[in-house]
Design an enzyme around this catalytic site. Structure first.
Site, mmCIF file in Angstrom:
data_model
loop_
_atom_site.group_PDB
_atom_site.id
_atom_site.type_symbol
_atom_site.label_atom_id
_atom_site.label_comp_id
_atom_site.label_asym_id
_atom_site.label_seq_id
_atom_site.Cartn_x
_atom_site.Cartn_y
_atom_site.Cartn_z
ATOM 1 C CG ASN A 1 -0.220 -0.172 2.514
ATOM 2 O OD1 ASN A 1 0.586 0.677 2.894
ATOM 3 N ND2 ASN A 1 -0.469 -1.283 3.205
ATOM 4 C CE LYS B 1 -7.871 -0.721 13.371
ATOM 5 N NZ LYS B 1 -7.104 -0.138 12.243
ATOM 6 C CE LYS C 1 8.627 -11.778 -14.854
ATOM 7 N NZ LYS C 1 9.517 -11.037 -15.778
#
Length: 404
Positions: free
Chosen positions: A209, A336, A288
């Site tokens: 991210n 949360k 890969k």
């Protein structure tokens, strides 16, 4: 200002040794108990008698020259130090400390001490810029060593550039700031997570991210300034590692959880500022993956929830979570906080300008079990970190008082 503080002053072999004598004098006059260790090379520039006279203590040079049979000298010096300062620090002593070499009195003492270490480098401009020296300094910074940057100017070798030992007044001021700053987290062990975790698809591809690690590193730096012993568990980051904190590098969410759990029992405050990946590939290819079809389906499985795991395991630990949201932030934040048994929850809306990933500023709201504690406007991440840690310190102090 330094009365009652024991400072071990390490002096290594460079022409700037004469400045170390002035530093020793300033620290002694400020009330510090200065214990000097010289390398053999340093004694070629300045006589040990100079430092003995200024510090009013014997100067340690030879590891095997034991003057007091009741103690082992290098261990006694290491244990007694409130701070160790190396000035001037040559490339040689920096390399020794970085690689754990203990072959003289100073390097042996450095490996034995648990006191904070300040290093004031002094060397030729090309030596200072050499990749090996730069890498050694980077490694030491990651271990929590703090550097007092050299100045730029005329060097003894004739070159002009960066490498001059900082002036004694500058070094003394840094030391005084270190001891004089308020330390509301003194004696506390703080663990901070930072950055975005990486989940490998194959050896060259991964899921991650936009987290830069800036918020986590800002928290770590502020906690260090408040007197805490700080460890950062850092995943993928683009921000510079702060000086004076320990760093544990990890890659995946599971790696981060393992690193945190290994240190959790001995930690007072855990601040989960990292952005761990919620999911990982169900199958990681060892080779890969070759491009074949027009589409590729990637199956993901859920990662362990680090802060929720800590919430279930904690005893006296104070835990702080972060929630990066794009909508319904306050509702998600409270959900949360309660679900994951956090003491505080920091909410930031990553859609707002000046907040979220990669920025130098943030806009946050801090919640506890009772709801909103404070809403902070756009501030630098360092300032947000300071405000957050002040709240945590107050809560910890109150918790301690109630138990007493």
């Amino acid at each position: 200002m330094l009365k009652g503080k024991t400072i071990v002053l390490g002096v290594t072999g460079g022409i700037a040794c004469y400045k170390a004598a002035a530093l020793c004098s300033k620290l002694t006059q400020a009330g510090a108990d200065v214990r000097v260790i010289m390398t053999v090379s340093a004694t070629k520039f300045v006589a040990p008698l100079t430092f003995q006279t200024l510090s009013r203590h014997d100067v340690a040079i030879d590891t095997f020259d034991e003057k007091d049979a009741s103690v082992v000298s290098h261990i006694n010096l290491a244990d007694s130090a409130d701070l160790v300062v190396i000035a001037p620090a040559t490339a040689n002593i920096i390399a020794k400390l970085a690689h754990g070499i203990a072959d003289d009195m100073l390097s042996t003492t450095l490996l034995a001490t648990e006191a904070p270490i300040f290093i004031a480098p002094a060397m030729n401009v090309h030596m200072y810029a050499h990749p090996a020296v730069a890498d050694n300094m980077r490694l030491l910074r990651e271990r929590g060593v703090q550097f007092i940057e050299p100045g730029v100017g005329q060097l003894a070798c004739g070159y002009v550039g960066k490498g001059r030992l900082a002036e004694p007044e500058e070094i003394a001021a840094e030391i005084e700031r270190f001891f004089d700053a308020p330390k509301p987290l003194a004696g506390k062990k703080v663990l901070v997570t930072a950055g975005g975790t990486v989940e490998r698809i194959d050896p060259v591809r991964y899921i991650t991210n936009d987290s830069s690690g800036k918020m986590g590193f800002a928290i770590a730096e502020e906690a260090k300034e408040m007197g805490a012993h700080v460890t950062v568990v850092a995943a993928n980051t683009s921000a510079a590692v702060p000086a004076g904190v320990g760093v544990v590098r990890v890659e995946s969410t599971q790696n981060m959880l393992d690193a945190v759990l290994a240190r959790f029992a001995e930690t007072d405050i855990v601040i989960k500022a990292a952005a761990p990946a919620d999911y990982r590939p169900a199958h990681r290819s060892e080779q890969k993956i070759k491009k074949k079809d027009e589409t590729m389906t990637l199956e993901l499985v859920k990662n362990p929830d680090i802060i929720e795991t800590l919430g279930k395991l904690k005893t006296n630990q104070f835990t702080i979570g972060f929630a990066a949201e794009t909508n319904d932030g306050e509702r998600y934040a409270m959900e949360k906080l309660n679900k994951k048994n956090c003491d505080l929850l920091v909410l930031n809306d990553v859609t707002m300008a000046g907040a979220g990933f990669g920025t130098d500023t943030n806009i946050v709201k801090i919640f506890d079990a009772g709801g909103l504690v404070v809403s902070l406007p756009q501030l630098s991440k360092r300032e947000v970190a300071r405000r957050l840690l002040e709240i945590a310190a107050e809560r910890l102090e109150g918790r301690g008082g109630s138990e007493a």
